[in-house]
Design an enzyme around this catalytic site. Structure first.
Site, mmCIF file in Angstrom:
data_model
loop_
_atom_site.group_PDB
_atom_site.id
_atom_site.type_symbol
_atom_site.label_atom_id
_atom_site.label_comp_id
_atom_site.label_asym_id
_atom_site.label_seq_id
_atom_site.Cartn_x
_atom_site.Cartn_y
_atom_site.Cartn_z
ATOM 1 N N CYS A 384 0.880 -1.196 -0.080
ATOM 2 C CA CYS A 384 -0.093 0.064 -0.079
ATOM 3 C C CYS A 384 0.794 1.157 -0.027
ATOM 4 O O CYS A 384 1.706 1.559 -1.034
ATOM 5 C CB CYS A 384 -1.045 0.021 1.323
ATOM 6 S SG CYS A 384 -2.441 0.886 0.697
ATOM 7 N N HIS A 510 -3.807 -5.015 0.373
ATOM 8 C CA HIS A 510 -3.055 -5.534 1.791
ATOM 9 C C HIS A 510 -3.189 -7.197 1.555
ATOM 10 O O HIS A 510 -3.944 -7.886 2.078
ATOM 11 C CB HIS A 510 -3.924 -5.135 2.977
ATOM 12 C CG HIS A 510 -3.760 -3.616 3.258
ATOM 13 N ND1 HIS A 510 -2.779 -3.415 4.030
ATOM 14 C CD2 HIS A 510 -4.475 -2.698 2.711
ATOM 15 C CE1 HIS A 510 -2.810 -1.990 4.144
ATOM 16 N NE2 HIS A 510 -3.857 -1.503 3.134
ATOM 17 N N GLU A 512 -1.543 -9.204 3.403
ATOM 18 C CA GLU A 512 -1.081 -9.651 4.923
ATOM 19 C C GLU A 512 -2.632 -10.248 5.346
ATOM 20 O O GLU A 512 -2.710 -10.900 6.484
ATOM 21 C CB GLU A 512 -0.355 -8.727 5.595
ATOM 22 C CG GLU A 512 -1.051 -7.391 6.290
ATOM 23 C CD GLU A 512 -1.527 -6.445 5.251
ATOM 24 O OE1 GLU A 512 -1.062 -6.539 3.982
ATOM 25 O OE2 GLU A 512 -1.317 -5.012 5.498
HETATM 26 N N1 GLN Z 1 -2.114 6.550 2.781
HETATM 27 C C1 GLN Z 1 -2.427 5.658 1.564
HETATM 28 C C2 GLN Z 1 -3.661 6.122 0.868
HETATM 29 O O1 GLN Z 1 -4.602 6.326 1.447
HETATM 30 C C3 GLN Z 1 -1.871 4.162 1.912
HETATM 31 C C4 GLN Z 1 -2.798 3.774 2.752
HETATM 32 C C5 GLN Z 1 -2.236 2.483 3.199
HETATM 33 O O2 GLN Z 1 -1.025 2.047 3.175
HETATM 34 N N2 GLN Z 1 -3.189 1.445 3.735
HETATM 35 O O3 GLN Z 1 -3.770 5.794 -0.265
#
Ligand code: GLN
Length: 539
Positions: A384, A510, A512
């Site tokens: 992310c 994600h 994970e």
């Molecule tokens: N802050 C980033 C976004 O909103 C990444 C979010 C994250 O890593 N979960 O796109």
């Protein structure tokens, strides 16, 4: 089976005794005996969900496939049970009050005074029963957050007391988890805190059926008998939960303690065959006997609290076992990484993972970590925000787009390589929502990601607002940084990689959240494999 059976798990004496792990372990055993089980968590805090909580407060926010932002215990449930959870599996006091207040505003209470009892407790009971009424489960385990005696948990305990009456004997039991401390000065295990805690529960109208005693030393027969006698519990229903080196050992321990058969007997259910837990035991054997050892740096900003990256660290346990490797994970505070020290700080690792996150703190350290991985061909995994940092780094240092950034951090950047989608901009202005939950992704044939997943289409969970800006797609591709996974509906970039490097993958989602003991996540498995290779090459 017609009737759904309910198991409530409460905690006493102190928090952090591992109710989530006991619930997950019991569920694993019941599942292995042929029952379909789910676990639900009731959280006594007033936040609607943990989405807005700082990870330092309660650890990471776990995201379900249906896009609910939930307590990290749901991660344990999924990792142990291999069954997805949903919004209905996590309820907070905030959510309960919100629905009661909404009903009150609509006039649903017909002018009655709205009170904790019966209105709040009714809503709690309704939410507990919803999970059971789906018809999918034989047994619903409900874990009550907090500790008995807390003001916050009183309505939940009262709801459980009422449900016991409504459901009748054999349809519902209460397991109470407490601590039996060992006093080094006198060399004794002490049962008094447990007695007090059960007394407290009795004052609130609940007699526990099973007691699980967390302890650092094995319980003697005398201790078990004493607890049984003073707490009105059968001696066979006093279960020892001794400290173990890994949470994945707990189901096997609980099986030895016969927690599963005791519970089934009390619920009037046939025990079925003794589960062999072959796969589970093989996992434990490999976990305790690694052939390889790799050092991986996790670069993030919430590193002071290991729970903030719980799903990532557990994914490494699963992927390590899949590779017969012990993954030595070191947390590095991204704020500590600077232009002058980054080479020295990161030199010792076989792989670098840049973690998810929000906001600007520590962002330049994460970008430097991605740069180090790229220029030294160290296996890199960006999740992310971690992927976004790799994109920013490449834009600045390879494409020469000076000051390239994410508009989350610098809304005025000349090169917004990470940006909000047009559709999202209007949503955000209306109060801001995220792209949450599972979305499909098509993989590029022949890419590293495709080799890991061994399929063309996947579905992964999201929790973010910003995206790779497709305006720059061609420039990146021409310079060797490709998009190898895209959402088929929106065309949004889901996975990036650099085919010229040994393993350099960034994902907007994600992975994970979906790694489990029996199904380690393919990308984590692939990343650890690449790290082992790197480690061997450097020996
Ligand atoms: N802050 C980033 C976004 O909103 C990444 C979010 C994250 O890593 N979960 O796109």
């Amino acid at each position: 089976m017609t009737e759904v059976k309910y198991i409530f798990v409460t905690g006493g004496v102190t928090s952090s005794l591992g109710k989530g792990i006991i619930s997950s372990s019991l569920a694993t055993l019941l599942q292995a005996r042929g029952y379909s089980v789910t676990i639900q968590k009731l959280d006594p805090y007033i936040n609607i969900d943990p989405g807005t909580l700082n990870p330092y407060e309660h650890g990471e926010c776990y995201v379900t496939c249906d896009g609910a932002e939930t307590d990290l215990d749901l991660g344990h449930y999924e990792r142990f049970l291999n069954v997805p959870t949903s919004q209905a599996n996590n309820i907070t006091t905030g959510r309960i009050y919100q629905s009661v207040i909404n009903k009150e505003r609509k006039g649903d209470y017909l002018g009655k005074t709205v009170q904790v009892i019966p209105h709040i407790t009714d809503e709690i009971k309704r939410r507990i029963r919803i999970v059971g009424s789906e018809g999918k489960y034989d047994i619903v385990i409900t874990e009550i957050g907090g500790t008995v005696g807390d003001i916050e948990s009183l309505p939940y305990i009262e709801a459980v007391r009422q449900l016991r009456w409504e459901l009748g004997p054999h349809n519902c039991i209460v397991i109470h988890l407490t601590l039996v401390p060992f006093l080094h000065a006198s060399g004794e295990l002490k049962t008094k805190p447990t007695q007090h805690s059960v007394k407290m529960l009795l004052e609130e109208g609940i007699q526990p059926d099973v007691l699980v005693l967390r302890t650092e030393k094995s319980l003697t027969e005398d201790v078990r008998k004493k607890v049984a006698l003073f707490c009105n519990v059968e001696a066979s229903a006093v279960v020892e939960s001794i400290d173990v080196s890994t949470i994945y050992e707990v189901p096997v321990r609980m099986q030895k303690e016969m927690l599963d058969t005791t519970v089934l007997r009390k619920l009037g259910l046939p025990p079925g065959n003794e589960p062999a837990l072959d796969e589970w035991k093989m996992f434990l054997h490999k976990l305790h006997n690694p052939v390889h050892r790799v050092k991986i740096a996790l670069v993030g900003k919430y590193v002071e609290l290991a729970d903030a990256y719980k799903s990532i660290s557990e994914s490494f346990v699963h992927a390590g076992v899949a590779n017969e490797a012990h993954v030595d994970l070191t947390y590095i505070q991204s704020e500590d990484i600077t232009e002058t020290n980054y080479r020295e700080l990161l030199a010792a690792y076989d792989g670098i993972l840049v973690a998810p996150g929000f906001g600007s703190r520590g962002i330049e350290g994460k970008i430097l970590a991605a740069s180090y991985a790229r220029t030294n061909d160290i296996p890199f995994f960006g999740i992310c925000l971690g992927m976004q940092c790799a994109v920013i780094e490449f834009a600045r240092n390879v494409l020469g787009l000076e000051g390239a950034h994410s508009t989350e951090i610098n809304p005025k950047t000349r090169y917004p390589v990470i940006d909000l989608m047009e559709e999202q901009k209007s949503v955000t202005e209306k109060g801001g929502t995220m792209r949450l939950g599972s979305y499909k992704c098509e993989l590029l044939h022949g890419s590293e990601a495709w080799r890991c997943y061994k399929k063309e289409e996947i579905s992964e969970r999201h929790r973010h607002r910003y995206e790779f800006n497709n305006k720059y797609l061609t420039d990146f591709r021409n310079a060797g940084f490709i998009s190898c996974g895209t959402n088929p509906q929106s065309g949004l970039v889901e996975i990036v990689e650099m085919p010229s490097l040994s393993w350099f993958v960034g994902v907007q989602f994600h992975p994970e959240y979906s790694s489990t003991v029996l199904k380690p996540h393919p990308l984590f498995v692939g990343f650890v494999k690449a790290c082992i290779k790197k480690n061997k090459a450097s020996l």
